[in-house]
Motif scaffolding. Structure first.
Motif, PDB file in Angstrom:
ATOM      1  N   THR A  20       0.835  -1.211   0.000  1.00 55.30           N
ATOM      2  CA  THR A  20       0.000   0.000   0.000  1.00 55.30           C
ATOM      3  C   THR A  20       0.867   1.257   0.000  1.00 55.30           C
ATOM      4  OG1 THR A  20      -1.787  -1.158   1.136  1.00 55.30           O
ATOM      5  CG2 THR A  20      -1.809   1.254   1.246  1.00 55.30           C
ATOM      6  N   ASP A 207      -4.094  -3.393   0.358  1.00 49.76           N
ATOM      7  CA  ASP A 207      -4.025  -4.145  -0.897  1.00 49.76           C
ATOM      8  C   ASP A 207      -4.675  -5.517  -0.778  1.00 49.76           C
ATOM      9  OD1 ASP A 207      -1.944  -4.849   0.931  1.00 49.76           O
ATOM     10  OD2 ASP A 207      -0.964  -5.988  -0.651  1.00 49.76           O
ATOM     11  N   CYS A 225      -5.974  -0.806  -2.648  1.00 48.17           N
ATOM     12  CA  CYS A 225      -4.806  -0.205  -3.291  1.00 48.17           C
ATOM     13  C   CYS A 225      -4.166  -1.232  -4.222  1.00 48.17           C
ATOM     14  CB  CYS A 225      -3.807   0.243  -2.219  1.00 48.17           C
ATOM     15  SG  CYS A 225      -2.534   1.305  -2.875  1.00 48.17           S
TER      16      CYS A 225
END
Ligand SMILES: [Mg+2]
Length: 251
Positions: A20, A207, A225
């Motif tokens: 991220t 993420d 992300c």
């Protein structure tokens, strides 16, 4: 259930680290191998120190548990301090190979990384869009917090030695798995209390979809992300971003 972002009402941002704000490869290809290559020398130099002794005591407990569970870890020996260190190193490698989230191991790794950061060997690469977005969010009055499976100690080291300099002052709070697993919604409830914000006022960016799902269940807003090198995530329920450039518009 779709996670909708409300433009207004976000008063805090909770950030994941790996995948991220920093590439996953930094953790797996730099930090982990760095600790692995140095753990034997580190133990030899600090074996009698109180802090290392306490890490090793925790590892001994974990080892006893592994033995009871029939997992057949490499044996711990104590015929001499050299034999003890060698056997601890074998067990530590065994834990590393299993990516075990072991408190004793994490604590030792943190101490080894601390030396590397301090002597300039290690520098944490932040994605270039991260620092400007954090600064703008702070100017807008938002709280910034981190939730990572790396220990709070390791998190602070990383942000103190980033390629954008020491940015620890820009981060209000740190949370690690002592707050709870990243995939458990209760963890996000505890973080919301600790940040003194309603869950709906917090935007969690990660993420990993299973982490976002847990935060969403707790009532937080979420963003997936998607960075280069991140494992593909199939779930389409969370809004996605490829960098933080648009973050100031969203909040
Ligand atoms: Mg991550």
């Amino acid at each position: 259930m779709t996670s909708m972002l409300s433009a207004a009402g976000i008063r805090g941002i909770l950030l994941d680290i790996e995948g991220t704000v920093t590439p996953i490869s930094f953790v797996h290809e730099v930090l982990f191998p760095y600790a692995r290559a140095r753990v034997s020398d580190y133990l030899a130099a600090h074996f009698e120190g109180a802090e290392v002794m306490s890490d090793l005591a925790r590892l001994r407990e974990e080892h006893a548990f592994d033995v009871r569970e029939g997992r057949e870890p490499p044996p711990l020996l104590d015929a001499s301090s050299e034999a003890a260190i060698d056997s601890f190193v074998s067990y530590i490698f065994w834990l590393m190979d299993r990516d075990r989230k072991s408190p004793g191991l994490k604590s030792l790794q943190g101490k080894i990384w601390e030396q590397g950061y301090a002597n300039g060997t290690l520098t944490a690469p932040l994605y270039a869009d991260v620092l400007p977005a954090i600064k703008k969010a702070r100017v807008a009055g938002l709280k910034i917090a981190i939730f990572s499976s790396g220990s709070v100690f390791a998190q602070r080291l990383l942000f103190a030695h980033s390629d954008a300099g020491d940015i620890t002052k820009l981060i209000d709070q740190h949370f690690d798995t002592s707050t709870g697993p990243k995939t458990a919604s209760e963890s996000y409830g505890r973080i919301s209390l600790a940040m003194d914000l309603a869950a709906a006022e917090i935007l969690f960016i990660s993420d990993v979809v299973s982490e976002l799902d847990a935060a969403c269940t707790a009532g937080m807003q979420t963003l997936l992300c998607v960075r280069p090198g991140n494992p593909a995530q199939s779930d389409g329920k969370h809004a996605g971003i490829e960098n933080f450039d648009r973050l100031p518009e969203i909040i």
